[in-house]
Design a protein around this motif. Structure first.
Motif, PDB file in Angstrom:
ATOM      1  N   PRO A   1       2.209 -11.928  -8.957  1.00 48.12           N
ATOM      2  CA  PRO A   1       2.832 -10.688  -9.410  1.00 48.12           C
ATOM      3  C   PRO A   1       2.440  -9.497  -8.531  1.00 48.12           C
ATOM      4  CG  PRO A   1       1.876 -11.886 -11.257  1.00 48.12           C
ATOM      5  CD  PRO A   1       1.400 -12.561 -10.018  1.00 48.12           C
ATOM      6  N   ALA A   2       1.209  -9.536  -8.017  1.00 45.01           N
ATOM      7  CA  ALA A   2       0.720  -8.477  -7.140  1.00 45.01           C
ATOM      8  C   ALA A   2      -0.436  -9.034  -6.321  1.00 45.01           C
ATOM      9  CB  ALA A   2       0.266  -7.257  -7.949  1.00 45.01           C
ATOM     10  N   ARG A   3      -0.754  -8.341  -5.218  1.00 43.92           N
ATOM     11  CA  ARG A   3      -1.846  -8.744  -4.337  1.00 43.92           C
ATOM     12  C   ARG A   3      -2.756  -7.541  -4.103  1.00 43.92           C
ATOM     13  NH1 ARG A   3      -3.154 -13.778  -2.623  1.00 43.92           N
ATOM     14  NH2 ARG A   3      -0.903 -14.154  -2.492  1.00 43.92           N
ATOM     15  N   ILE A   4      -4.058  -7.752  -4.169  1.00 48.97           N
ATOM     16  CA  ILE A   4      -5.022  -6.686  -3.894  1.00 48.97           C
ATOM     17  C   ILE A   4      -5.117  -6.512  -2.378  1.00 48.97           C
ATOM     18  CG2 ILE A   4      -7.405  -5.924  -4.162  1.00 48.97           C
ATOM     19  CD1 ILE A   4      -7.541  -7.744  -6.672  1.00 48.97           C
ATOM     20  N   ILE A   5      -4.719  -5.347  -1.880  1.00 48.98           N
ATOM     21  CA  ILE A   5      -4.603  -5.162  -0.431  1.00 48.98           C
ATOM     22  C   ILE A   5      -5.707  -4.282   0.165  1.00 48.98           C
ATOM     23  CG2 ILE A   5      -2.132  -5.612  -0.382  1.00 48.98           C
ATOM     24  CD1 ILE A   5      -1.735  -2.537  -0.228  1.00 48.98           C
ATOM     25  N   ARG A   6      -6.658  -3.887  -0.644  1.00 44.82           N
ATOM     26  CA  ARG A   6      -7.839  -3.173  -0.161  1.00 44.82           C
ATOM     27  C   ARG A   6      -9.040  -3.640  -0.965  1.00 44.82           C
ATOM     28  NH1 ARG A   6      -5.081  -2.305   3.352  1.00 44.82           N
ATOM     29  NH2 ARG A   6      -4.361  -0.377   4.324  1.00 44.82           N
TER      30      ARG A   6
ATOM     31  N   ILE B   1       8.980 -16.094   1.003  1.00 41.58           N
ATOM     32  CA  ILE B   1       7.618 -15.618   1.227  1.00 41.58           C
ATOM     33  C   ILE B   1       6.818 -15.801  -0.066  1.00 41.58           C
ATOM     34  CG2 ILE B   1       6.181 -13.691   1.956  1.00 41.58           C
ATOM     35  CD1 ILE B   1       8.175 -14.705   4.097  1.00 41.58           C
ATOM     36  N   VAL B   2       5.644 -16.440   0.043  1.00 39.69           N
ATOM     37  CA  VAL B   2       4.837 -16.669  -1.161  1.00 39.69           C
ATOM     38  C   VAL B   2       3.428 -16.073  -1.067  1.00 39.69           C
ATOM     39  CG1 VAL B   2       6.096 -18.686  -1.955  1.00 39.69           C
ATOM     40  CG2 VAL B   2       4.211 -18.994  -0.349  1.00 39.69           C
ATOM     41  N   ALA B   3       3.007 -15.648   0.117  1.00 38.59           N
ATOM     42  CA  ALA B   3       1.706 -14.986   0.255  1.00 38.59           C
ATOM     43  C   ALA B   3       1.683 -14.300   1.629  1.00 38.59           C
ATOM     44  CB  ALA B   3       0.565 -16.004   0.151  1.00 38.59           C
ATOM     45  N   PRO B   4       0.966 -13.186   1.745  1.00 36.46           N
ATOM     46  CA  PRO B   4       0.314 -12.464   0.669  1.00 36.46           C
ATOM     47  C   PRO B   4       1.292 -11.669  -0.184  1.00 36.46           C
ATOM     48  CG  PRO B   4       0.084 -11.223   2.704  1.00 36.46           C
ATOM     49  CD  PRO B   4       0.784 -12.511   3.054  1.00 36.46           C
ATOM     50  N   CYS B   5       2.502 -11.505   0.329  1.00 31.91           N
ATOM     51  CA  CYS B   5       3.483 -10.636  -0.331  1.00 31.91           C
ATOM     52  C   CYS B   5       3.895 -11.206  -1.691  1.00 31.91           C
ATOM     53  CB  CYS B   5       4.731 -10.502   0.528  1.00 31.91           C
ATOM     54  SG  CYS B   5       4.400 -10.351   2.302  1.00 31.91           S
ATOM     55  N   PRO B   6       4.094 -10.355  -2.685  1.00 29.60           N
ATOM     56  CA  PRO B   6       4.584 -10.817  -3.979  1.00 29.60           C
ATOM     57  C   PRO B   6       6.112 -10.910  -4.030  1.00 29.60           C
ATOM     58  CG  PRO B   6       4.010  -8.509  -4.129  1.00 29.60           C
ATOM     59  CD  PRO B   6       3.675  -8.945  -2.729  1.00 29.60           C
ATOM     60  N   HIS B   7       6.768 -10.757  -2.878  1.00 32.50           N
ATOM     61  CA  HIS B   7       8.237 -10.745  -2.835  1.00 32.50           C
ATOM     62  C   HIS B   7       8.694 -11.042  -1.405  1.00 32.50           C
ATOM     63  CE1 HIS B   7       8.006  -6.939  -0.687  1.00 32.50           C
ATOM     64  NE2 HIS B   7       7.108  -6.554  -1.606  1.00 32.50           N
ATOM     65  N   SER B   8      10.002 -11.264  -1.252  1.00 31.86           N
ATOM     66  CA  SER B   8      10.591 -11.461   0.071  1.00 31.86           C
ATOM     67  C   SER B   8      11.440 -10.268   0.492  1.00 31.86           C
ATOM     68  CB  SER B   8      11.456 -12.739   0.084  1.00 31.86           C
ATOM     69  OG  SER B   8      10.668 -13.885  -0.120  1.00 31.86           O
ATOM     70  N   ASP B   9      11.245  -9.132  -0.175  1.00 33.99           N
ATOM     71  CA  ASP B   9      11.950  -7.910   0.193  1.00 33.99           C
ATOM     72  C   ASP B   9      11.260  -7.257   1.386  1.00 33.99           C
ATOM     73  OD1 ASP B   9      13.695  -8.310  -1.950  1.00 33.99           O
ATOM     74  OD2 ASP B   9      12.381  -7.218  -3.333  1.00 33.99           O
TER      75      ASP B   9
ATOM     76  N   GLU C   1     -14.186 -11.061   9.675  1.00 28.60           N
ATOM     77  CA  GLU C   1     -13.041 -11.289  10.545  1.00 28.60           C
ATOM     78  C   GLU C   1     -11.791 -10.734   9.869  1.00 28.60           C
ATOM     79  OE1 GLU C   1     -10.476 -12.865  13.591  1.00 28.60           O
ATOM     80  OE2 GLU C   1     -12.605 -12.331  13.506  1.00 28.60           O
ATOM     81  N   LYS C   2     -11.185  -9.733  10.476  1.00 26.94           N
ATOM     82  CA  LYS C   2      -9.976  -9.124   9.934  1.00 26.94           C
ATOM     83  C   LYS C   2      -8.758  -9.902  10.443  1.00 26.94           C
ATOM     84  CE  LYS C   2     -12.534  -5.831   8.188  1.00 26.94           C
ATOM     85  NZ  LYS C   2     -12.616  -4.507   8.824  1.00 26.94           N
ATOM     86  N   PHE C   3      -7.833 -10.186   9.541  1.00 20.41           N
ATOM     87  CA  PHE C   3      -6.647 -10.954   9.933  1.00 20.41           C
ATOM     88  C   PHE C   3      -5.443 -10.501   9.112  1.00 20.41           C
ATOM     89  CE2 PHE C   3      -8.521 -13.131   6.372  1.00 20.41           C
ATOM     90  CZ  PHE C   3      -7.458 -13.623   5.634  1.00 20.41           C
ATOM     91  N   SER C   4      -4.257 -10.691   9.682  1.00 16.71           N
ATOM     92  CA  SER C   4      -2.986 -10.509   8.980  1.00 16.71           C
ATOM     93  C   SER C   4      -2.308 -11.869   8.919  1.00 16.71           C
ATOM     94  CB  SER C   4      -2.089  -9.510   9.717  1.00 16.71           C
ATOM     95  OG  SER C   4      -2.663  -8.218   9.724  1.00 16.71           O
ATOM     96  N   TYR C   5      -1.555 -12.117   7.858  1.00 14.53           N
ATOM     97  CA  TYR C   5      -0.917 -13.420   7.746  1.00 14.53           C
ATOM     98  C   TYR C   5       0.348 -13.344   6.899  1.00 14.53           C
ATOM     99  CZ  TYR C   5      -2.407 -14.297   2.875  1.00 14.53           C
ATOM    100  OH  TYR C   5      -2.569 -14.247   1.512  1.00 14.53           O
ATOM    101  N   VAL C   6       1.146 -14.394   6.996  1.00 15.42           N
ATOM    102  CA  VAL C   6       2.278 -14.575   6.099  1.00 15.42           C
ATOM    103  C   VAL C   6       2.458 -16.071   5.882  1.00 15.42           C
ATOM    104  CG1 VAL C   6       4.023 -14.594   7.960  1.00 15.42           C
ATOM    105  CG2 VAL C   6       4.692 -13.960   5.625  1.00 15.42           C
ATOM    106  N   ALA C   7       2.779 -16.444   4.641  1.00 15.02           N
ATOM    107  CA  ALA C   7       3.027 -17.842   4.285  1.00 15.02           C
ATOM    108  C   ALA C   7       4.389 -17.918   3.619  1.00 15.02           C
ATOM    109  CB  ALA C   7       1.946 -18.362   3.348  1.00 15.02           C
TER     110      ALA C   7
ATOM    111  N   ASP D   1      -5.994  -1.256  -5.247  1.00 14.56           N
ATOM    112  CA  ASP D   1      -4.802  -0.967  -4.457  1.00 14.56           C
ATOM    113  C   ASP D   1      -3.988  -2.247  -4.372  1.00 14.56           C
ATOM    114  OD1 ASP D   1      -5.125   1.823  -3.582  1.00 14.56           O
ATOM    115  OD2 ASP D   1      -6.953   1.062  -2.635  1.00 14.56           O
ATOM    116  N   LEU D   2      -2.746  -2.190  -4.842  1.00  8.48           N
ATOM    117  CA  LEU D   2      -1.925  -3.384  -4.989  1.00  8.48           C
ATOM    118  C   LEU D   2      -0.617  -3.275  -4.216  1.00  8.48           C
ATOM    119  CD1 LEU D   2      -2.193  -3.781  -8.886  1.00  8.48           C
ATOM    120  CD2 LEU D   2      -3.588  -4.957  -7.161  1.00  8.48           C
ATOM    121  N   CYS D   3      -0.130  -4.425  -3.760  1.00  9.34           N
ATOM    122  CA  CYS D   3       1.265  -4.563  -3.364  1.00  9.34           C
ATOM    123  C   CYS D   3       1.928  -5.329  -4.497  1.00  9.34           C
ATOM    124  CB  CYS D   3       1.413  -5.314  -2.047  1.00  9.34           C
ATOM    125  SG  CYS D   3       3.133  -5.432  -1.478  1.00  9.34           S
ATOM    126  N   THR D   4       2.957  -4.749  -5.108  1.00  9.76           N
ATOM    127  CA  THR D   4       3.538  -5.307  -6.321  1.00  9.76           C
ATOM    128  C   THR D   4       4.963  -5.785  -6.109  1.00  9.76           C
ATOM    129  OG1 THR D   4       4.463  -3.210  -7.109  1.00  9.76           O
ATOM    130  CG2 THR D   4       2.149  -3.655  -7.637  1.00  9.76           C
TER     131      THR D   4
END
Length: 318
Positions: A265-270, A205-213, A249-255, A282-285
């Motif tokens: 290192p982190a993604r701004i989630i708000r 996983i490379v986006a939006p998540c900063p990890h594959s956990d 347009e609100k969307f969820s995604y994974v790459a 607000d970050l996902c780290t």
């Protein structure tokens, strides 16, 4: 590319009374956004397809382009030579792919021939190197060997669970996969489920998540989603009411990818909250899960960067 798409869509509803177009969109939207999983195409004739394309293609394009842009930032030295858009309908994701990278050959797979026909017509002048193929979207679907990129946008919610798993399984045979769903709690849960399937298949996983956990969000308490701004057409205003010239347009995604790639290192989630002399992010780290950080003027360049940051950006940028 969005200007070329708007030009292609112009006049699509010529001859169709505005009220009829609005009614067609209203009727289709509940099904097409995933409230009634089915094993048959939702868009069945040209009137359906034309009304829905005029209404939805700009929003789908902007959401997919935002997801692809975030992904491309994490693989800056990579670009796809071949692209398969599963359930691509009239081809919004193919337009978005062409806006992100130069030169990929795209193949749009869909089970609705009227959607494919209209997509080919819209893309004829701008995206001539695109193939349009009728294909059942579900069990038995395969992706050509050696495919670089697969996109699946606003499709998983239309499918029965077994077909959804089959589509994601087919996508995992490509070098990179980007999945997009509506930015609703249900859309997020479908992305979360697919994310697990991608990881189990060996992709990173490379986006939006900063990890594959495991995703740190507790289902039912919150959901991961982002927003892309879309100019509203007169048809948008008819169907939804209101007078603003745009909507988000609100969307969820994974790459995910098989080639080497480094997540942010982190993604701004708000949406960042600007206060006097400080910015709340607000970050996902990578290491600490969900986290709120405060960037103040004392942080110098980081503060200036935070003031310019947007919902969905990498943090820190770059």
């Amino acid at each position: 590319m969005h200007e070329e798409l708007r030009a292609a869509l112009a006049g699509l509803l010529d001859g169709l009374p505005p009220k009829q177009a609005a009614q067609a969109v209203d009727r289709l939207i509940a099904n097409y956004r995933g409230r009634t999983p089915t094993d048959a195409p939702v868009l069945r004739d040209r009137a359906d397809v034309a009304a829905y394309a005029a209404y939805r293609m700009p929003a789908t394009f902007e959401a997919v382009r935002a997801a692809l842009t975030a992904f491309a930032a994490r693989v800056p030295d990579w670009s796809p030579a071949s692209h398969v858009d599963i359930g691509g309908g009239t081809g919004a994701a193919t337009w978005a792919t062409a806006a992100t990278w130069e030169g990929p050959h795209s193949t749009v797979l869909d089970w609705a021939q009227p959607a494919l026909d209209l997509g080919r017509e819209l893309a004829a002048k701008t995206l001539p190197d695109t193939s349009w193929q009728r294909q059942t979207i579900g069990e038995g679907l395969t992706v050509p060997a050696g495919t670089d990129l697969v996109t699946v946008s606003y499709v998983l919610g239309e499918l029965r669970p077994e077909d959804r798993r089959a589509v994601v399984a087919a996508a995992t045979t490509a070098r990179a996969v980007v999945l997009i769903e509506p930015g609703t709690p249900d859309g997020y849960l479908r992305i979360r489920e697919a994310r697990t399937q991608l990881i189990e298949a060996g992709l990173r996983i490379v986006a939006p998540c900063p990890h594959s956990d495991t995703c740190p969000i507790v289902p039912g308490e919150d959901w991961c989603h982002f927003a892309a701004r879309v100019s509203r057409s007169s048809l948008h205003r008819q169907v939804k009411g209101g007078s603003l010239p745009y909507e988000d347009e609100k969307f969820s995604y994974v790459a995910a990818t098989t080639p080497d790639a480094t997540p942010a290192p982190a993604r701004i989630i708000r949406k960042p909250q600007l206060r006097k002399g400080q910015v709340l992010l607000d970050l996902c780290t990578t290491a600490d899960g969900l986290q709120r950080t405060t960037v103040t003027k004392r942080h110098g360049a980081a503060y200036r960067e935070a003031r310019d940051a947007s919902w969905g950006d990498d943090w820190p940028h770059g």
